[in-house]
Design a protein around this motif. Structure first.
Motif, PDB file in Angstrom:
ATOM      1  N   HIS A   8       0.836  -1.211   0.000  1.00 38.68           N
ATOM      2  CA  HIS A   8       0.000   0.000   0.000  1.00 38.68           C
ATOM      3  C   HIS A   8       0.871   1.262   0.000  1.00 38.68           C
ATOM      4  N   GLU A  40     -14.026  -2.004 -13.707  1.00 36.25           N
ATOM      5  CA  GLU A  40     -14.004  -2.305 -12.267  1.00 36.25           C
ATOM      6  C   GLU A  40     -15.218  -1.671 -11.609  1.00 36.25           C
ATOM      7  N   GLY A  41     -15.354  -1.885 -10.329  1.00 35.56           N
ATOM      8  CA  GLY A  41     -16.385  -1.194  -9.550  1.00 35.56           C
ATOM      9  C   GLY A  41     -15.847   0.167  -9.129  1.00 35.56           C
ATOM     10  N   PRO A  42     -16.676   0.970  -8.448  1.00 35.48           N
ATOM     11  CA  PRO A  42     -16.222   2.293  -8.010  1.00 35.48           C
ATOM     12  C   PRO A  42     -15.055   2.211  -7.022  1.00 35.48           C
ATOM     13  N   GLY A  43     -14.957   1.092  -6.311  1.00 39.89           N
ATOM     14  CA  GLY A  43     -13.849   0.910  -5.365  1.00 39.89           C
ATOM     15  C   GLY A  43     -13.484  -0.551  -5.240  1.00 39.89           C
ATOM     16  N   ARG A  69      -7.034  -7.817  -5.143  1.00 38.67           N
ATOM     17  CA  ARG A  69      -7.025  -8.559  -6.417  1.00 38.67           C
ATOM     18  C   ARG A  69      -5.768  -9.410  -6.512  1.00 38.67           C
ATOM     19  N   GLY A 118     -11.662  -5.835  -2.760  1.00 32.42           N
ATOM     20  CA  GLY A 118     -11.148  -4.508  -2.419  1.00 32.42           C
ATOM     21  C   GLY A 118     -10.881  -4.456  -0.929  1.00 32.42           C
TER      22      GLY A 118
HETATM   23  N1  PMP Z   1     -10.547  -0.183  -7.847  1.00 31.21           N
HETATM   24  C1  PMP Z   1     -10.752   1.042  -7.307  1.00 31.21           C
HETATM   25  C2  PMP Z   1     -11.207   2.134  -8.201  1.00 31.21           C
HETATM   26  C3  PMP Z   1     -10.541   1.251  -5.923  1.00 31.21           C
HETATM   27  O1  PMP Z   1     -10.755   2.453  -5.391  1.00 31.21           O
HETATM   28  C4  PMP Z   1     -10.140   0.163  -5.112  1.00 31.21           C
HETATM   29  C5  PMP Z   1      -9.937   0.378  -3.634  1.00 31.21           C
HETATM   30  N2  PMP Z   1      -8.639   0.839  -3.330  1.00 31.21           N
HETATM   31  C6  PMP Z   1      -9.934  -1.088  -5.718  1.00 31.21           C
HETATM   32  C7  PMP Z   1     -10.143  -1.216  -7.094  1.00 31.21           C
HETATM   33  C8  PMP Z   1      -9.443  -2.251  -4.917  1.00 31.21           C
HETATM   34  O2  PMP Z   1      -8.105  -2.050  -4.527  1.00 31.21           O
HETATM   35  P1  PMP Z   1      -7.512  -2.678  -3.206  1.00 31.21           P
HETATM   36  O3  PMP Z   1      -7.793  -4.126  -3.247  1.00 31.21           O
HETATM   37  O4  PMP Z   1      -6.065  -2.357  -3.260  1.00 31.21           O
HETATM   38  O5  PMP Z   1      -8.200  -1.998  -2.058  1.00 31.21           O
END
Ligand code: PMP
Length: 303
Positions: free
Chosen positions: A56, A189-192, A218, A252
């Motif tokens: 991170h 992808e999704g919004p997060g 992921r 996520g």
């Molecule tokens: N895509 C987006 C747009 C995100 O904001 C996130 C959250 N950080 C993810 C994917 C998933 O990433 P991660 O598994 O590193 O939290």
């Protein structure tokens, strides 16, 4: 609502939660050029363990580098700062939000060369993000930010207006979460969250082509699946691939592994949480809670 904790780390010092404030003329607030992270930490037998902290912090430095922000701390200093922030707030599980911003002192688009860079780290308890084991999602009419308009795989504050608009659109119609396509009509992808499908006992997920965030969850799911001898394919996917999947899920930091039961009102697979998802989820939760020695190097203990 945010659950307050005691202290927020600000440029190397702790201040009280309520005192971590910024000036209204903070350029990053106006232009969106801040880099941030979302990290989780989990309770283990050895105390709070921060999941994939190094990765991170690496991503935070990558995100800030794309708009030439120079973070005035080393990666190691920020790793230690995150550990300190978890310790001082005395909570066992929760979410960590480091953010690097251009602070007060300059305005206009030249501020990136002039404004001071500040780093903040906050932690707070945060349970299930979508609040459900299996979600109903809908394809948004907004496409994911175009990779020729920005550097789309960096986690930059300004990018999140795209996520917010897509979320508002689908939530208005009662869906739990959005799905965004890219400019070529492939699943982005999704919004997060990143998306995975299960088809004939294999996992399939869109490839990293610098158009989606390289999610750390992921990456973890791909490694866990390969270790379980589950085939993983990274390739472009269309909506019909999702409609016809045996199982689908989002990954996520916030959602961890969350099953998708419907997309655009079409039931995916049996509509129940699938076998492979259950297996990956169990493995993931064991790992983050320090119950699987093999993945011990993914955990950074706060104490
Ligand atoms: N895509 C987006 C747009 C995100 O904001 C996130 C959250 N950080 C993810 C994917 C998933 O990433 P991660 O598994 O590193 O939290």
């Amino acid at each position: 609502m945010l659950q307050k904790t005691d202290k927020i780390w600000v440029d190397g010092k702790f201040v009280n939660w309520d005192d971590a404030r910024i000036h209204i003329l903070t350029p990053s607030l106006h232009y969106g050029d801040a880099a941030f992270e979302g990290i989780r930490f989990y309770n283990t037998d050895k105390g709070p363990a921060i999941f994939r902290l190094k990765e991170h912090i690496d991503r935070l430095f990558y995100s800030s580098s794309v708009f030439e922000m120079k973070i005035p701390f080393s990666k190691n200093e920020l790793v230690e700062a995150v550990r300190d922030t978890v310790r001082i707030n005395k909570i066992k599980e929760g979410y960590i939000r480091p953010i690097a911003i251009f602070g007060y002192g300059s305005m206009g688009l030249k501020h990136t060369k002039e404004a001071p860079v500040h780093v903040y780290i906050a932690v707070w308890p945060w349970g299930a993000y979508l609040g459900k084991d299996a979600v109903r999602i809908k394809t948004s009419n907004f496409i994911r930010i175009h990779p020729k308009s920005t550097i789309a795989d960096a986690k930059i504050s300004g990018h999140y207006i795209n996520s917010i608009l897509a979320s508002l659109e689908v939530k208005k119609h009662g869906y739990d979460e959005a799905l965004l396509l890219d400019y070529e009509g492939n699943i982005a992808e999704g919004p997060g969250e990143n998306l995975f499908l299960v088809k004939n006992n294999s996992l399939i997920t869109p490839p990293l082509k610098r158009q989606i965030l390289a999610g750390i969850t992921r990456d973890s799911v791909i490694k866990i699946a390969k270790d379980l001898e589950i085939r993983v394919e990274e390739r472009d996917l269309k909506l019909k691939d999702v409609y016809n999947a045996d199982e689908a899920f989002y990954t996520g930091t916030a959602v961890e592994i969350t099953s998708i039961k419907e997309l655009d009102d079409k039931i995916i697979g049996s509509g129940k949480i699938g076998k492979l998802i259950e297996m990956l989820k169990k493995e993931f939760l064991d790992i983050v809670h320090g119950k699987n020695k093999k993945y011990e190097n993914w955990l950074t203990y706060a104490y």
